[in-house]
Design an enzyme around this catalytic site. Structure first.
Site, PDB file in Angstrom:
ATOM      1  N   SER A 209       0.989  -1.108  -0.092  1.00 52.24           N
ATOM      2  CA  SER A 209       0.076  -0.018   0.100  1.00 52.24           C
ATOM      3  C   SER A 209       0.803   1.473  -0.006  1.00 52.24           C
ATOM      4  O   SER A 209       2.038   1.196  -0.680  1.00 52.24           O
ATOM      5  CB  SER A 209      -0.916  -0.061   1.061  1.00 52.24           C
ATOM      6  OG  SER A 209      -1.850   0.953   1.113  1.00 52.24           O
ATOM      7  N   ASN A 210       0.580   2.188   0.411  1.00 56.61           N
ATOM      8  CA  ASN A 210       1.137   3.665   0.306  1.00 56.61           C
ATOM      9  C   ASN A 210       0.695   4.600   1.562  1.00 56.61           C
ATOM     10  O   ASN A 210      -0.342   4.108   2.249  1.00 56.61           O
ATOM     11  CB  ASN A 210       1.159   4.281  -1.181  1.00 56.61           C
ATOM     12  CG  ASN A 210      -0.385   4.611  -1.251  1.00 56.61           C
ATOM     13  OD1 ASN A 210      -0.811   5.588  -0.757  1.00 56.61           O
ATOM     14  ND2 ASN A 210      -0.780   4.031  -2.244  1.00 56.61           N
TER      15      ASN A 210
END
Ligand code: C5P
Length: 396
Positions: A209-210
């Site tokens: 993810s980020n």
């Protein structure tokens, strides 16, 4: 905009109350009728005589007049007002508003008011930054209260930082904008907004993810909804509450987000692509939790579909807005995306700029279309959202 408008000006016990006289004067000179409600402590900072003189109305502090028992009806006041402005708003008053405490006339009036409410916070920098104050402000925002953000500068404590009440001229502008917004300029329009980070599963436990918090996208959805638009917010992972009036569709992966957006875009008048969508996803998702071995491991990734580009290719007369978060060659990269994805305009933020980017409550952006590049100063994400929506209105 202010001519003939009924405004209740609430004043609480902060040193910034000395500016309330100027604020009241500006509102009256712009044609508004102003009635002032003060908390008991506010009288220590500015006299009722001063406020009665500038507002041309008697000041209201108590639930009733102790001289003759006449009742000061907060219900009637609430009905009378087109807008309730509390300036300055202390941490104490905002905490009470956030929880519904009603132990003075200013607060009972808040609970009775059917009109838009705005607060201009004023306090010391540490009180303002405190997690409790920020939580209360966020709660008020969710309750639909407009926040006129404080500025940075010299504070009464001698410290320098954020907490100074916004200048009276700025508050008057904000009040005018709120009254104008009530016109619901986007009524009948439908927008799609993407926000937050996508989650690309590796196995049932891990994912890629980020850092996106979703704050910018949620602020855009809220700003569109406040102007009367129907908003569908396709949201990746965030911890944020759904803005009032917004329909939220939760998704996990880039593929899920793509499906939802492609299905919903045809009925929309426009879309704002704020989500931080993964560009790559694991080629194979392991059915069971991967076990560690002694050697290194390699993960094979495949490209995800570009949602913005797909919508751009089928845009027709709809308005399409994108974001570009860059770390180098910012302008050039943003213009490239504007073209490639067929955006009407793109919002560029650079991770190199202080106050911009992930997680924080502020942003520094440049709005770029095919003719202009408009750099904006450091603003709250909510203020940036208003600017984006203003520009969307130009394109509609
Ligand atoms: O190419 P890049 O990811 O930098 O482009 C950013 C813009 O494109 C943002 O508006 C983002 O929401 C959108 N985007 C998308 N789908 C992707 C990748 C990016 O909608 N797969």
């Amino acid at each position: 905009m202010l001519k003939g408008k009924h405004i209740i000006l609430g004043i609480t016990g902060s040193i910034a109350a000395y500016k309330s006289a100027v604020l009241c004067r500006l509102l009256v000179s712009a044609g508004a009728e102003v009635k002032v409600v003060m908390t008991p402590l506010a009288k220590q900072f500015i006299t009722p005589l001063t406020m009665a003189t500038v507002s041309q109305h008697p000041i209201l502090v108590d639930f009733f007049n102790p001289e003759n028992g006449e009742w000061n009806s907060h219900v009637k006041l609430g009905e009378w007002a087109d807008l309730y402005l509390i300036a300055p708003a202390t941490a104490n008053t905002m905490a009470k508003m956030a929880t519904g405490v009603a132990d003075n006339l200013l607060l009972t009036t808040y609970l009775s008011a059917r009109c838009p409410v705005a607060v201009a916070p004023a306090m010391d920098l540490d009180m303002y930054a405190h997690v409790a104050t920020q939580r209360n402000i966020e709660q008020l925002r969710r309750d639909g209260v407009h926040i006129v953000e404080p500025g940075s500068g010299f504070l009464a404590s001698g410290l320098v930082g954020k907490g100074r009440m916004a200048e009276p001229e700025h508050i008057v502008e904000a009040v005018s904008a709120i009254l104008e917004e009530k016109k619901k300029s986007l009524e009948g329009k439908h927008f799609l907004v993407t926000a937050g980070a996508t989650i690309e599963p590796i196995d049932p436990v891990r994912f890629i993810s980020n850092h996106s918090s979703g704050k910018m996208g949620y602020a855009v959805a809220e700003a569109l909804s406040e102007r009367g638009a129907e908003v569908t917010l396709v949201s990746g992972r965030t911890s944020l509450a759904t803005p009032k009036g917004v329909k939220r569709v939760d998704v996990l992966s880039a593929e899920d987000m793509w499906q939802e957006c492609v299905a919903r875009f045809p009925e929309c008048d426009g879309a704002v692509m704020c989500a931080a969508v993964a560009d790559y996803t694991p080629s194979v998702v392991a059915e069971q939790k991967l076990k560690k071995g002694d050697s290194d491991m390699t993960l094979e990734l495949r490209r995800t579909k570009d949602i913005a580009a797909t919508l751009g290719a089928n845009k027709g007369k709809r308005v399409l807005v994108g974001f570009a978060m860059e770390t180098e060659h910012e302008q050039q990269n943003a213009v490239g995306k504007l073209e490639r994805k067929n955006f009407d305009f793109i919002v560029l933020n650079s991770l190199r700029t202080e106050g911009a980017g992930f997680r924080g409550d502020t942003n520094v952006v440049t709005l770029i279309d095919r003719e202009h590049s408009q750099p904006l100063p450091l603003m709250s994400k909510h203020e940036v959202a208003e600017k984006i929506v203003d520009k969307i209105e130009e394109f509609l």
